[in-house]
Design a protein around this motif. Structure first.
Motif, PDB file in Angstrom:
ATOM      1  N   ARG B  22      14.806  11.312 -10.875  1.00  0.00           N
ATOM      2  CA  ARG B  22      14.134  12.594 -11.295  1.00  0.00           C
ATOM      3  C   ARG B  22      12.568  12.088 -11.580  1.00  0.00           C
ATOM      4  NH1 ARG B  22      14.680  17.904 -14.225  1.00  0.00           N
ATOM      5  NH2 ARG B  22      12.600  18.118 -15.168  1.00  0.00           N
ATOM      6  N   CYS B  23      11.693  13.088 -11.078  1.00  0.00           N
ATOM      7  CA  CYS B  23      10.148  12.794 -11.265  1.00  0.00           C
ATOM      8  C   CYS B  23       9.544  13.994 -11.582  1.00  0.00           C
ATOM      9  CB  CYS B  23       9.700  12.375  -9.936  1.00  0.00           C
ATOM     10  SG  CYS B  23       7.711  12.250  -9.915  1.00  0.00           S
ATOM     11  N   ASP B  24       9.017  14.165 -12.637  1.00  0.00           N
ATOM     12  CA  ASP B  24       8.094  15.196 -13.110  1.00  0.00           C
ATOM     13  C   ASP B  24       6.586  15.033 -12.855  1.00  0.00           C
ATOM     14  OD1 ASP B  24       8.682  17.587 -16.174  1.00  0.00           O
ATOM     15  OD2 ASP B  24       7.227  17.662 -14.354  1.00  0.00           O
ATOM     16  N   PRO B  25       5.857  15.646 -12.009  1.00  0.00           N
ATOM     17  CA  PRO B  25       4.720  15.357 -11.792  1.00  0.00           C
ATOM     18  C   PRO B  25       3.743  15.894 -12.826  1.00  0.00           C
ATOM     19  CG  PRO B  25       5.270  17.044 -10.473  1.00  0.00           C
ATOM     20  CD  PRO B  25       6.351  16.602 -11.145  1.00  0.00           C
ATOM     21  N   ILE B  26       2.615  15.301 -12.913  1.00  0.00           N
ATOM     22  CA  ILE B  26       1.447  15.718 -13.689  1.00  0.00           C
ATOM     23  C   ILE B  26       1.054  17.426 -13.248  1.00  0.00           C
ATOM     24  CG2 ILE B  26      -1.064  16.095 -14.319  1.00  0.00           C
ATOM     25  CD1 ILE B  26      -0.766  12.632 -13.804  1.00  0.00           C
ATOM     26  N   ILE B  47       8.831   9.086   1.007  1.00  0.00           N
ATOM     27  CA  ILE B  47       8.789  10.562   1.116  1.00  0.00           C
ATOM     28  C   ILE B  47       7.544  10.851   0.392  1.00  0.00           C
ATOM     29  CG2 ILE B  47      10.246  11.355  -0.660  1.00  0.00           C
ATOM     30  CD1 ILE B  47      11.391  13.394   1.325  1.00  0.00           C
ATOM     31  N   TYR B  48       6.811  12.155   1.070  1.00  0.00           N
ATOM     32  CA  TYR B  48       5.763  12.861   0.505  1.00  0.00           C
ATOM     33  C   TYR B  48       5.810  14.414   0.639  1.00  0.00           C
ATOM     34  CZ  TYR B  48       0.940  14.592   1.005  1.00  0.00           C
ATOM     35  OH  TYR B  48      -0.162  15.560   0.717  1.00  0.00           O
ATOM     36  N   PHE B  49       5.571  15.111  -0.448  1.00  0.00           N
ATOM     37  CA  PHE B  49       5.480  16.574  -0.567  1.00  0.00           C
ATOM     38  C   PHE B  49       4.290  16.958  -0.831  1.00  0.00           C
ATOM     39  CE2 PHE B  49      10.130  17.089  -1.124  1.00  0.00           C
ATOM     40  CZ  PHE B  49      10.508  15.984  -1.488  1.00  0.00           C
ATOM     41  N   GLN B  50       3.661  18.105  -0.275  1.00  0.00           N
ATOM     42  CA  GLN B  50       2.339  18.414  -0.464  1.00  0.00           C
ATOM     43  C   GLN B  50       2.442  19.797  -0.136  1.00  0.00           C
ATOM     44  OE1 GLN B  50      -0.656  17.660  -1.351  1.00  0.00           O
ATOM     45  NE2 GLN B  50      -1.208  19.987  -1.011  1.00  0.00           N
ATOM     46  N   GLY B  51       2.450  20.796  -1.465  1.00  0.00           N
ATOM     47  CA  GLY B  51       2.513  21.883  -1.818  1.00  0.00           C
ATOM     48  C   GLY B  51       3.706  22.716  -1.196  1.00  0.00           C
ATOM     49  N   ASN B  52       3.556  23.688  -0.209  1.00  0.00           N
ATOM     50  CA  ASN B  52       4.548  24.253   0.346  1.00  0.00           C
ATOM     51  C   ASN B  52       4.795  23.521   1.786  1.00  0.00           C
ATOM     52  OD1 ASN B  52       5.105  25.979  -1.831  1.00  0.00           O
ATOM     53  ND2 ASN B  52       3.614  27.371  -1.064  1.00  0.00           N
ATOM     54  N   PHE B  65      19.700   8.812   1.948  1.00  0.00           N
ATOM     55  CA  PHE B  65      18.730   9.147   1.229  1.00  0.00           C
ATOM     56  C   PHE B  65      18.225  10.441   1.476  1.00  0.00           C
ATOM     57  CE2 PHE B  65      17.261   5.164  -0.897  1.00  0.00           C
ATOM     58  CZ  PHE B  65      18.218   4.168  -0.369  1.00  0.00           C
ATOM     59  N   SER B  66      17.837  11.120   0.381  1.00  0.00           N
ATOM     60  CA  SER B  66      17.101  12.538   0.206  1.00  0.00           C
ATOM     61  C   SER B  66      16.581  12.896  -0.748  1.00  0.00           C
ATOM     62  CB  SER B  66      18.209  13.709   0.808  1.00  0.00           C
ATOM     63  OG  SER B  66      19.146  13.804  -0.392  1.00  0.00           O
ATOM     64  N   ALA B  67      15.643  13.870  -0.598  1.00  0.00           N
ATOM     65  CA  ALA B  67      14.709  14.318  -1.779  1.00  0.00           C
ATOM     66  C   ALA B  67      14.422  15.947  -1.311  1.00  0.00           C
ATOM     67  CB  ALA B  67      13.452  13.398  -2.157  1.00  0.00           C
ATOM     68  N   GLU B  68      14.229  16.279  -2.761  1.00  0.00           N
ATOM     69  CA  GLU B  68      13.595  17.958  -2.899  1.00  0.00           C
ATOM     70  C   GLU B  68      12.952  18.103  -3.751  1.00  0.00           C
ATOM     71  OE1 GLU B  68      17.386  20.236  -3.228  1.00  0.00           O
ATOM     72  OE2 GLU B  68      17.179  19.978  -5.397  1.00  0.00           O
ATOM     73  N   ARG B  69      11.910  18.806  -3.692  1.00  0.00           N
ATOM     74  CA  ARG B  69      11.021  19.272  -4.842  1.00  0.00           C
ATOM     75  C   ARG B  69      11.304  20.989  -5.099  1.00  0.00           C
ATOM     76  NH1 ARG B  69       4.602  18.503  -4.787  1.00  0.00           N
ATOM     77  NH2 ARG B  69       4.195  18.624  -7.089  1.00  0.00           N
ATOM     78  N   THR B  70      11.606  21.156  -6.192  1.00  0.00           N
ATOM     79  CA  THR B  70      11.775  22.432  -6.506  1.00  0.00           C
ATOM     80  C   THR B  70      10.596  23.350  -7.229  1.00  0.00           C
ATOM     81  OG1 THR B  70      12.719  21.917  -8.407  1.00  0.00           O
ATOM     82  CG2 THR B  70      14.379  22.236  -6.767  1.00  0.00           C
ATOM     83  N   GLY B  71      10.175  24.329  -6.562  1.00  0.00           N
ATOM     84  CA  GLY B  71       9.154  25.090  -7.185  1.00  0.00           C
ATOM     85  C   GLY B  71       7.634  24.330  -7.185  1.00  0.00           C
ATOM     86  N   GLY B  72       7.732  23.435  -6.196  1.00  0.00           N
ATOM     87  CA  GLY B  72       6.454  22.557  -6.121  1.00  0.00           C
ATOM     88  C   GLY B  72       6.189  21.752  -7.350  1.00  0.00           C
TER      89      GLY B  72
END
Lengths: 114, 116
Positions: B22-26, B47-52, B65-72
């Motif tokens: 788990r990762c909780d960003p700033i 992997i990289y996530f940017q906004g929506n 390997f998979s990743a998701e980002r919930t609610g940005g």
């Protein structure tokens, strides 16, 4: 391909002395950013210093300074008055302007000796 | 303010098991990155996530390997059917947006994953 090369896998320096870590990179981009990160045994990557390619003046942060040679694609880090707390892995990183991809070097392990 | 938070700090599991990191960003950081750092090596982009926007998954080494980002915000990296070569430190980083000198990446302490 864009690459970052750190040719010194390990280095050591006596406390209070000065040490320079080398970094070269390869890119066809004209505008980009360069960073040095420090990773102590605690694992957290800490930003040490940053440089914008379009700025000719070398960045300085307290005891840390860089020698940025754009034509030579070189970005070395100088640590003055080395302290025991400077013992860490140091990573050089490059990112083209307007992108999100960071390319990291393989790191230099620096040991400061008492 | 709070930095990037990663959990667990260390994870030991048996080969073949699934793990979630788990990762909780700033707060306010729209960009989130996952990297893998094998022993004594540099950082390998995963992997990289940017906004929506759709994430850049080009660095994921296999379909395990998979990743998701919930609610940005919070992100989870999942590794299915773990193998010994998955043993590494997994680092998460966040930034305000597209890479700039005044918007550097901020890293968490990482999760050390050990596969027995």
């Amino acid at each position: 391909a864009q690459t970052v090369t750190q040719s010194q896998p390990e280095m050591s320096v006596q406390e209070a002395e000065t040490v320079t870590l080398s970094c070269t990179y390869d890119t066809s981009e004209n505008n980009y950013y360069l960073f040095w990160y420090k990773q102590p045994p605690s694992r957290q990557m800490i930003l040490v210093i940053r440089q914008e390619a379009y700025k000719q003046q070398n960045a300085t942060e307290n005891r840390f300074s860089v020698n940025f040679q754009k034509a030579a694609k070189s970005f070395s880090l100088k640590i003055s008055d080395s302290q025991l707390g400077d013992t860490a892995m140091y990573f050089c990183a490059f990112t083209p302007s307007g992108t999100y991809k960071y390319i990291f070097g393989t790191g230099t392990r620096l040991k400061v000796l008492a | 303010g709070a930095g990037v938070s990663q959990s667990p700090s260390n994870k030991v599991t048996e080969k073949g098991k699934d793990v979630e990191l788990r990762c909780d960003p700033i707060s306010g950081h729209t960009a989130l990155y996952w990297y893998r750092q094998s022993l004594g090596q540099g950082l390998e982009f995963l992997i990289y996530f940017q906004g929506n926007s759709a994430p850049d998954k080009s660095g994921l080494p296999s379909d395990r390997f998979s990743a998701e980002r919930t609610g940005g915000s919070v992100s989870t990296l999942t590794i299915q059917r773990t193998q010994q070569e998955d043993s590494a430190v997994y680092l998460c980083a966040s930034s305000l947006g597209t890479a700039r000198a005044d918007q550097p990446q901020h890293f968490g302490d990482g999760t050390r994953l050990s596969i027995l």
